[in-house]
Scaffold this active site. Structure first.
Site, PDB file in Angstrom:
ATOM      1  N   HIS A 184       0.905  -0.788   0.000  1.00  0.00           N
ATOM      2  CA  HIS A 184       0.036  -0.188   0.238  1.00  0.00           C
ATOM      3  C   HIS A 184       0.732   1.185  -0.035  1.00  0.00           C
ATOM      4  O   HIS A 184       0.914   2.369  -0.320  1.00  0.00           O
ATOM      5  CB  HIS A 184      -0.927  -0.558   1.572  1.00  0.00           C
ATOM      6  N   LYS A 235     -15.837  -7.413   4.872  1.00  0.00           N
ATOM      7  CA  LYS A 235     -15.069  -8.496   5.280  1.00  0.00           C
ATOM      8  C   LYS A 235     -14.687  -7.441   7.355  1.00  0.00           C
ATOM      9  O   LYS A 235     -15.520  -6.165   7.750  1.00  0.00           O
ATOM     10  CB  LYS A 235     -12.982  -8.331   5.485  1.00  0.00           C
ATOM     11  N   ARG A 287      -1.631  -6.006  -8.333  1.00  0.00           N
ATOM     12  CA  ARG A 287      -0.812  -7.105  -7.802  1.00  0.00           C
ATOM     13  C   ARG A 287      -1.049  -7.947  -9.213  1.00  0.00           C
ATOM     14  O   ARG A 287       0.191  -7.386 -10.418  1.00  0.00           O
ATOM     15  CB  ARG A 287      -0.972  -7.424  -6.713  1.00  0.00           C
ATOM     16  N   SER A 326      -2.839  -7.464   2.906  1.00  0.00           N
ATOM     17  CA  SER A 326      -2.744  -7.598   4.536  1.00  0.00           C
ATOM     18  C   SER A 326      -3.195  -8.917   4.983  1.00  0.00           C
ATOM     19  O   SER A 326      -3.028  -9.118   6.576  1.00  0.00           O
ATOM     20  CB  SER A 326      -3.896  -6.382   4.394  1.00  0.00           C
TER      21      SER A 326
HETATM   22  P1  ADP Z   1      -9.937  -3.632  -0.293  1.00  0.00           P
HETATM   23  O1  ADP Z   1     -10.013  -1.812  -0.911  1.00  0.00           O
HETATM   24  O2  ADP Z   1      -9.958  -4.630  -1.413  1.00  0.00           O
HETATM   25  O3  ADP Z   1     -10.273  -4.095   1.304  1.00  0.00           O
HETATM   26  P2  ADP Z   1      -7.091  -3.258   0.507  1.00  0.00           P
HETATM   27  O4  ADP Z   1      -7.387  -2.816   1.602  1.00  0.00           O
HETATM   28  O5  ADP Z   1      -6.167  -5.105   0.935  1.00  0.00           O
HETATM   29  O6  ADP Z   1      -8.126  -3.838  -0.094  1.00  0.00           O
HETATM   30  O7  ADP Z   1      -6.461  -2.863  -0.362  1.00  0.00           O
HETATM   31  C1  ADP Z   1      -6.442  -1.354  -1.160  1.00  0.00           C
HETATM   32  C2  ADP Z   1      -6.016  -1.526  -2.499  1.00  0.00           C
HETATM   33  O8  ADP Z   1      -4.487  -1.894  -2.933  1.00  0.00           O
HETATM   34  C3  ADP Z   1      -6.676  -2.665  -3.729  1.00  0.00           C
HETATM   35  O9  ADP Z   1      -6.790  -1.719  -5.044  1.00  0.00           O
HETATM   36  C4  ADP Z   1      -5.485  -3.251  -3.464  1.00  0.00           C
HETATM   37  O10 ADP Z   1      -5.425  -4.056  -4.593  1.00  0.00           O
HETATM   38  C5  ADP Z   1      -4.216  -2.892  -3.685  1.00  0.00           C
HETATM   39  N1  ADP Z   1      -3.424  -2.904  -3.301  1.00  0.00           N
HETATM   40  C6  ADP Z   1      -2.953  -4.631  -2.051  1.00  0.00           C
HETATM   41  N2  ADP Z   1      -2.275  -5.302  -1.222  1.00  0.00           N
HETATM   42  C7  ADP Z   1      -1.504  -4.496  -2.402  1.00  0.00           C
HETATM   43  C8  ADP Z   1       0.071  -4.719  -2.604  1.00  0.00           C
HETATM   44  N3  ADP Z   1       0.843  -5.557  -2.081  1.00  0.00           N
HETATM   45  N4  ADP Z   1       0.604  -3.725  -3.888  1.00  0.00           N
HETATM   46  C9  ADP Z   1      -0.357  -3.271  -4.256  1.00  0.00           C
HETATM   47  N5  ADP Z   1      -1.297  -2.905  -4.360  1.00  0.00           N
HETATM   48  C10 ADP Z   1      -2.086  -3.517  -3.553  1.00  0.00           C
END
Ligand code: ADP
Length: 163
Positions: free
Chosen positions: A17, A41, A90, A128
């Protein structure tokens, strides 16, 4: 003044992130990291905890702020006078869902663009969910998260030392 919104659960923030936030901060005048209150979630951290963890990790980025939002993303983007939404991509597995979401958001508001950014290759397997799983099993998460997040995980998961 070009503003971009980076929405997500951030439960918790990972280095993946952070990588996306840093890239977005170089491209836009203003980046708002928007912590979703109403994800489907069951989160480990409260929205306020997630927000604080992000704030501590981005204190060096002067054009980035963190906020909590609920409801429709496109409405939130308008409210913030945002021009675009950033999402991280990713592996190919992210694509299907992100593609649907981007086109649905365009249907809801055709003026808001969704941009995708790839993190550094070494973070492209990072989520995460995996970080929580590793921390819960007592593994070392220091290569994947900031020291603040590592500490918060240890406190939350009730372990004196998540390595
Ligand atoms: P969500 O909004 O689907 O619950 P997350 O909070 O895990 O997802 O992630 C927010 C955004 O960051 C999403 O676009 C997700 O694809 C992206 N993201 C999560 N982990 C990574 C990573 N390791 N590298 C790049 N982008 C990521």
């Amino acid at each position: 003044m070009r503003t971009v919104i980076y929405p997500g659960s951030f439960d918790p923030l990972t280095n993946g992130h952070l990588d996306v936030i840093q890239r977005a901060a170089r491209l836009f005048d203003r980046v708002v990291v928007a912590v979703a209150r109403n994800g489907s979630k069951q989160p480990l951290f409260s929205p306020a905890e997630r927000k604080t963890l992000i704030e501590h990790s981005i204190s060096d980025l002067t054009n980035v702020t963190v906020d909590i939002f609920e409801g429709l993303l496109v409405e939130y983007v308008e409210q913030q006078s945002g021009h675009a939404v950033i999402r991280g991509l990713r592996a190919l597995s992210d694509f299907e869902y992100e593609f649907q979401m981007a086109l649905m958001n365009r249907q809801l508001n055709e003026h808001i663009e969704t941009l995708f950014m790839m993190p550094r290759a070494s973070y492209s397997f990072l989520s995460s969910h995996l970080v929580k799983e590793i921390a819960g099993l007592g593994g070392d998460v220091s290569p994947f998260v900031t020291p603040e997040v590592k500490e918060a995980l240890a406190a939350k998961l009730g372990q004196a030392g998540v390595n």
